[in-house]
Write a protein that holds these residues in place. Structure first.
Motif, PDB file in Angstrom:
ATOM      1  N   VAL A 100       0.861  -1.176   0.000  1.00  0.00           N
ATOM      2  CA  VAL A 100       0.000   0.000   0.000  1.00  0.00           C
ATOM      3  C   VAL A 100       0.897   1.225   0.000  1.00  0.00           C
ATOM      4  O   VAL A 100       1.795   1.356   0.846  1.00  0.00           O
ATOM      5  CB  VAL A 100      -0.937   0.010   1.228  1.00  0.00           C
ATOM      6  N   GLY A 101       0.686   2.087  -0.978  1.00  0.00           N
ATOM      7  CA  GLY A 101       1.451   3.317  -1.088  1.00  0.00           C
ATOM      8  C   GLY A 101       0.512   4.513  -1.117  1.00  0.00           C
ATOM      9  O   GLY A 101      -0.706   4.369  -0.984  1.00  0.00           O
ATOM     10  N   ASP A 102       1.088   5.671  -1.313  1.00  0.00           N
ATOM     11  CA  ASP A 102       0.311   6.908  -1.351  1.00  0.00           C
ATOM     12  C   ASP A 102      -0.438   6.987  -2.682  1.00  0.00           C
ATOM     13  O   ASP A 102       0.155   7.239  -3.724  1.00  0.00           O
ATOM     14  CB  ASP A 102       1.241   8.098  -1.177  1.00  0.00           C
ATOM     15  N   GLY A 103      -1.734   6.699  -2.667  1.00  0.00           N
ATOM     16  CA  GLY A 103      -2.562   6.778  -3.857  1.00  0.00           C
ATOM     17  C   GLY A 103      -2.618   5.498  -4.674  1.00  0.00           C
ATOM     18  O   GLY A 103      -3.156   5.510  -5.781  1.00  0.00           O
ATOM     19  N   PHE A 104      -2.075   4.402  -4.145  1.00  0.00           N
ATOM     20  CA  PHE A 104      -2.128   3.136  -4.880  1.00  0.00           C
ATOM     21  C   PHE A 104      -1.938   1.968  -3.917  1.00  0.00           C
ATOM     22  O   PHE A 104      -1.504   2.132  -2.785  1.00  0.00           O
ATOM     23  CB  PHE A 104      -1.046   3.084  -5.965  1.00  0.00           C
ATOM     24  N   PHE A 127       6.839 -12.509 -10.477  1.00  0.00           N
ATOM     25  CA  PHE A 127       5.742 -11.906  -9.711  1.00  0.00           C
ATOM     26  C   PHE A 127       5.280 -10.628 -10.397  1.00  0.00           C
ATOM     27  O   PHE A 127       6.055  -9.700 -10.593  1.00  0.00           O
ATOM     28  CB  PHE A 127       6.212 -11.616  -8.284  1.00  0.00           C
ATOM     29  N   THR A 128       4.001 -10.622 -10.782  1.00  0.00           N
ATOM     30  CA  THR A 128       3.405  -9.453 -11.423  1.00  0.00           C
ATOM     31  C   THR A 128       2.272  -8.958 -10.536  1.00  0.00           C
ATOM     32  O   THR A 128       1.451  -9.744 -10.069  1.00  0.00           O
ATOM     33  CB  THR A 128       2.873  -9.793 -12.825  1.00  0.00           C
ATOM     34  N   TYR A 129       2.264  -7.650 -10.341  1.00  0.00           N
ATOM     35  CA  TYR A 129       1.254  -7.010  -9.506  1.00  0.00           C
ATOM     36  C   TYR A 129       0.497  -5.960 -10.307  1.00  0.00           C
ATOM     37  O   TYR A 129       1.103  -5.201 -11.067  1.00  0.00           O
ATOM     38  CB  TYR A 129       1.922  -6.304  -8.318  1.00  0.00           C
ATOM     39  N   SER A 130      -0.809  -5.907 -10.105  1.00  0.00           N
ATOM     40  CA  SER A 130      -1.616  -4.795 -10.612  1.00  0.00           C
ATOM     41  C   SER A 130      -1.411  -3.614  -9.679  1.00  0.00           C
ATOM     42  O   SER A 130      -1.375  -3.778  -8.456  1.00  0.00           O
ATOM     43  CB  SER A 130      -3.107  -5.144 -10.610  1.00  0.00           C
ATOM     44  N   VAL A 131      -1.288  -2.443 -10.260  1.00  0.00           N
ATOM     45  CA  VAL A 131      -1.269  -1.207  -9.495  1.00  0.00           C
ATOM     46  C   VAL A 131      -2.697  -0.688  -9.525  1.00  0.00           C
ATOM     47  O   VAL A 131      -3.240  -0.417 -10.601  1.00  0.00           O
ATOM     48  CB  VAL A 131      -0.297  -0.170 -10.090  1.00  0.00           C
ATOM     49  N   LEU A 132      -3.301  -0.594  -8.364  1.00  0.00           N
ATOM     50  CA  LEU A 132      -4.710  -0.223  -8.270  1.00  0.00           C
ATOM     51  C   LEU A 132      -4.893   1.076  -7.508  1.00  0.00           C
ATOM     52  O   LEU A 132      -4.158   1.373  -6.565  1.00  0.00           O
ATOM     53  CB  LEU A 132      -5.498  -1.328  -7.555  1.00  0.00           C
ATOM     54  N   ASP A 133      -5.897   1.825  -7.920  1.00  0.00           N
ATOM     55  CA  ASP A 133      -6.407   2.960  -7.164  1.00  0.00           C
ATOM     56  C   ASP A 133      -7.871   2.628  -6.949  1.00  0.00           C
ATOM     57  O   ASP A 133      -8.670   2.701  -7.885  1.00  0.00           O
ATOM     58  CB  ASP A 133      -6.227   4.253  -7.944  1.00  0.00           C
ATOM     59  N   GLY A 134      -8.211   2.182  -5.755  1.00  0.00           N
ATOM     60  CA  GLY A 134      -9.518   1.577  -5.535  1.00  0.00           C
ATOM     61  C   GLY A 134      -9.551   0.280  -6.323  1.00  0.00           C
ATOM     62  O   GLY A 134      -8.665  -0.551  -6.189  1.00  0.00           O
TER      63      GLY A 134
END
Length: 153
Positions: free
Chosen positions: A19-23, A86-93
């Motif tokens: 969890v980051g700032d805005g994502f 390892f692949t991750y989606s970057v999500l905002d909500g």
């Protein structure tokens, strides 16, 4: 086999969130197909201009079918389950705004190749994502810093 024969050691618990700032990051899966396809296909030129994507191997110059994208997402999910990449989606909500990839280097498997992209309309997120992922790799992942190749922002 020694731990060196594997991308990550057997005892390493692969993170399933950052969890980051805005994502936030979560493992990329088939459930992201429609949103993932829309995210990268609407930003092809931007993604290709992102540090780490200059070789032109991906993304393709034109969007692909939803079926082909789904097959790619399924492959990434299999890699994640097998602990080979390892692949991750970057999500905002629930909105897919980018991706992060952590894989062994193609030409030098002793290196850790990390790349990330964000949609063109979220370009301001690129540097904060890079910085957060870089810290995450250093603090959580079992890779020596000199092994990590991640194009600077």
């Amino acid at each position: 086999m020694s731990d060196h024969d594997f991308f990550v050691p057997d005892g390493f618990e692969v993170p399933v969130e950052l969890v980051g700032d805005g994502f936030r990051l979560e493992p990329l899966g088939e459930q992201h197909n429609e949103r993932d396809l829309a995210a990268w296909s609407g930003s092809i030129a931007h993604v290709r201009a992102t540090p780490g994507f200059g070789d032109g191997a991906w993304p393709p110059p034109e969007a692909v079918s939803a079926e082909r994208n789904l097959a790619d997402l399924a492959r990434h999910a299999r890699d994640f389950a097998a602990r080979t990449g390892f692949t991750y989606s970057v999500l905002d909500g629930d909105d897919v705004v980018g991706c992060v990839y952590v894989y062994p280097g193609r030409k030098d498997p002793d290196r850790v190749h990390v790349s990330s992209w964000v949609r063109a309309d979220r370009a301001a997120l690129d540097r904060p994502l890079y910085e957060a992922v870089s810290r995450w790799l250093a603090e959580v992942w079992p890779f020596e810093p000199q092994r990590i190749v991640y194009a600077a922002r």
